[in-house]
Design a protein around this motif. Sequence first.
Motif, short mmCIF file in Angstrom:
data_model
loop_
_atom_site.label_atom_id
_atom_site.label_comp_id
_atom_site.label_asym_id
_atom_site.label_seq_id
_atom_site.Cartn_x
_atom_site.Cartn_y
_atom_site.Cartn_z
N LEU A 16 -5.31 74.88 70.79
CA LEU A 16 -4.63 74.27 69.65
C LEU A 16 -5.41 74.53 68.37
O LEU A 16 -4.84 74.69 67.31
CB LEU A 16 -4.50 72.76 69.86
N PHE A 17 -6.71 74.56 68.47
CA PHE A 17 -7.56 74.80 67.31
C PHE A 17 -8.46 75.97 67.65
O PHE A 17 -9.32 75.88 68.51
CB PHE A 17 -8.40 73.55 66.98
N GLU A 130 -8.18 68.98 72.29
CA GLU A 130 -7.66 70.07 73.11
C GLU A 130 -7.22 69.59 74.49
O GLU A 130 -6.06 69.78 74.87
CB GLU A 130 -8.71 71.19 73.21
N GLY A 133 -4.17 67.27 74.21
CA GLY A 133 -2.93 68.02 74.00
C GLY A 133 -2.45 68.71 75.26
O GLY A 133 -1.26 68.68 75.60
N LEU A 157 4.57 70.80 70.90
CA LEU A 157 3.32 71.39 70.40
C LEU A 157 3.24 71.27 68.88
O LEU A 157 2.17 70.95 68.34
CB LEU A 157 3.22 72.86 70.81
N GLU A 158 4.35 71.53 68.22
CA GLU A 158 4.40 71.43 66.75
C GLU A 158 4.10 70.00 66.32
O GLU A 158 3.30 69.76 65.40
CB GLU A 158 5.80 71.85 66.30
N SER A 161 0.39 69.06 67.20
CA SER A 161 -0.51 69.76 66.29
C SER A 161 -0.59 69.05 64.94
O SER A 161 -1.68 68.85 64.39
CB SER A 161 -0.06 71.21 66.10
N SER A 165 -3.94 66.97 63.86
CA SER A 165 -4.64 67.48 62.67
C SER A 165 -4.95 66.36 61.70
O SER A 165 -6.05 66.30 61.12
CB SER A 165 -3.79 68.54 61.99
#
Length: 172
Positions: A16-17, A130, A133, A157-158, A161, A165
């Motif tokens: 994810l990052f 991570e 998620g 996921l969108e 995220s 964040s």
Amino acid sequence: MADATHAYSRYRRAPLFSHCTKVQLLKQTFKRRSILIPLSAESKTAVRKNFALLGPRADELVETFYGRLFELEPTFRPMFATDMSEQRKKLIAMLSVVVANLDKPDVLAEAATRLGKTHAGRGIDPKDFEPVGQSLIHAIQTVSGAAFTFEVEQAWLELYSGISSIMIAQLD
């Protein structure tokens, strides 16, 4: 079931990052201004429909989530009480708030900010998002079964995220 395993494997390989610099940039950006979580209309619809299917199976979703989380990161287990019933309620409540407010990105951002501040004092690190998620997507996929499509995966996921964040930005 092969499709579900394949989808999870594909997700697991894509972090994810991608690197610390990105996380640092996100922190700076999110602390300077109010951030909204932009989701397409299609993503909102996919999340709503999928969550409606998951609702009656909320206990299974939460059990699968925490089972996977503690499997990926056994060091997380001591952070939680032995009796997870209260924590399970909190997770479902937060997911419900998120889905109920998909059309109110300012409300989502505020909820993510509060949640991030709550986690800030608990030794949470940006890298900890991570496995969280991965566990969330795994649980949604497992409980959704055949209803877990590529579009549903991308929508969750969108959303994750964007929320994570904002939470990461609160960790300083």
